[in-house]
Design an enzyme around this catalytic site. Sequence first.
Site, PDB file in Angstrom:
ATOM      1  N   GLU A 130       0.873  -1.174   0.000  1.00 42.82           N
ATOM      2  CA  GLU A 130       0.000   0.000   0.000  1.00 42.82           C
ATOM      3  C   GLU A 130       0.909   1.223   0.000  1.00 42.82           C
ATOM      4  O   GLU A 130       1.925   1.243   0.711  1.00 42.82           O
ATOM      5  CB  GLU A 130      -0.914   0.019   1.228  1.00 42.82           C
ATOM      6  CG  GLU A 130      -1.780   1.268   1.328  1.00 42.82           C
ATOM      7  CD  GLU A 130      -2.627   1.302   2.599  1.00 42.82           C
ATOM      8  OE1 GLU A 130      -3.114   0.235   3.015  1.00 42.82           O
ATOM      9  OE2 GLU A 130      -2.779   2.391   3.181  1.00 42.82           O
TER      10      GLU A 130
ATOM     11  N   GLU B 128      -1.505  11.623   3.878  1.00 38.88           N
ATOM     12  CA  GLU B 128      -2.538  11.511   4.888  1.00 38.88           C
ATOM     13  C   GLU B 128      -2.376  12.668   5.866  1.00 38.88           C
ATOM     14  O   GLU B 128      -1.282  13.206   6.041  1.00 38.88           O
ATOM     15  CB  GLU B 128      -2.441  10.192   5.648  1.00 38.88           C
ATOM     16  CG  GLU B 128      -2.758   8.976   4.811  1.00 38.88           C
ATOM     17  CD  GLU B 128      -2.657   7.700   5.632  1.00 38.88           C
ATOM     18  OE1 GLU B 128      -3.704   7.243   6.125  1.00 38.88           O
ATOM     19  OE2 GLU B 128      -1.534   7.184   5.789  1.00 38.88           O
TER      20      GLU B 128
END
Length: 283
Positions: free
Chosen positions: A155, A160
């Site tokens: 991933e 974020e």
Amino acid sequence: MSSAFFRPALFGLILLGTASGCDNSVDQVIPDPEATPAGWSLVWADEFDGTTLDGSKWTLQLGDGCPNLCGWGNNELQVYTPDNYTVADGLLTITAREEGEGAYTSTRMTTDGKADWTYGRFEIKAKLPETQGLWPAIWMFFSEDTYGGWAASGEIDIMENIGSRPDEVFGTLHYGAPFPGNVFSGDEFQLAAGTFADDFFVFALEWEEGEIRWYVNNVLYQTQTSDDWYTTGSDDPAAPFDHAFHMILNVAVGGNLPGPPDATTVFPQSMQVDYVRVYKRDA
């Protein structure tokens, strides 16, 4: 953002704005939106012109993840709907709303099944929300479980943010073995002044065989190489970051990383995206 299982909060990471000594303030030079980065050629883009989402590029992911992945694997509180985004004035706007006591809605969209890539430069110009309990994310997930389930097939988190820490963003890789043997590594970028809610910033990731680099407004703040990652699904040192990944944009409410909204939280809150561009390295 893990789409499958909770990962621990990123405590103890270096705050690059302080550690590197570089000026990470909001007056950084934003990349020229008309210029192609040197050494790269544009192969895919969404400029969000018009008034509707381009269905040839994006699919909405709806609901609360149940029954297979309730809370989207992270104890998130929102339900994803088709009503929490707009495309207007050259911007995609994803809005998180409180619909009642403890009830929240937002939007999540993906290129899965419509576009994916192995290697490239991924450039997203966005402005982030700012409040407790919000978790905006721009990230990439494997299109095929080549090396096994999450996170053995990898991933890639381009950006974020935790809404209660509006001056910080972070980039992370997830890899290793299938859950619960998954591991991760990453770093943070901290502004010297202002927040990511004050203006648009360009979040970029350059992914090449054996090396991945993260940038904010063309400031390099993190590099990871194949010496840093591994997968139990292959002995190839480039794996699991050597196969196709698709992109996901979303704004989560609550979850294990930011925690839930509280009395200080202000709704509605939006992430605005000016563009998403994907480049390939020139031969």
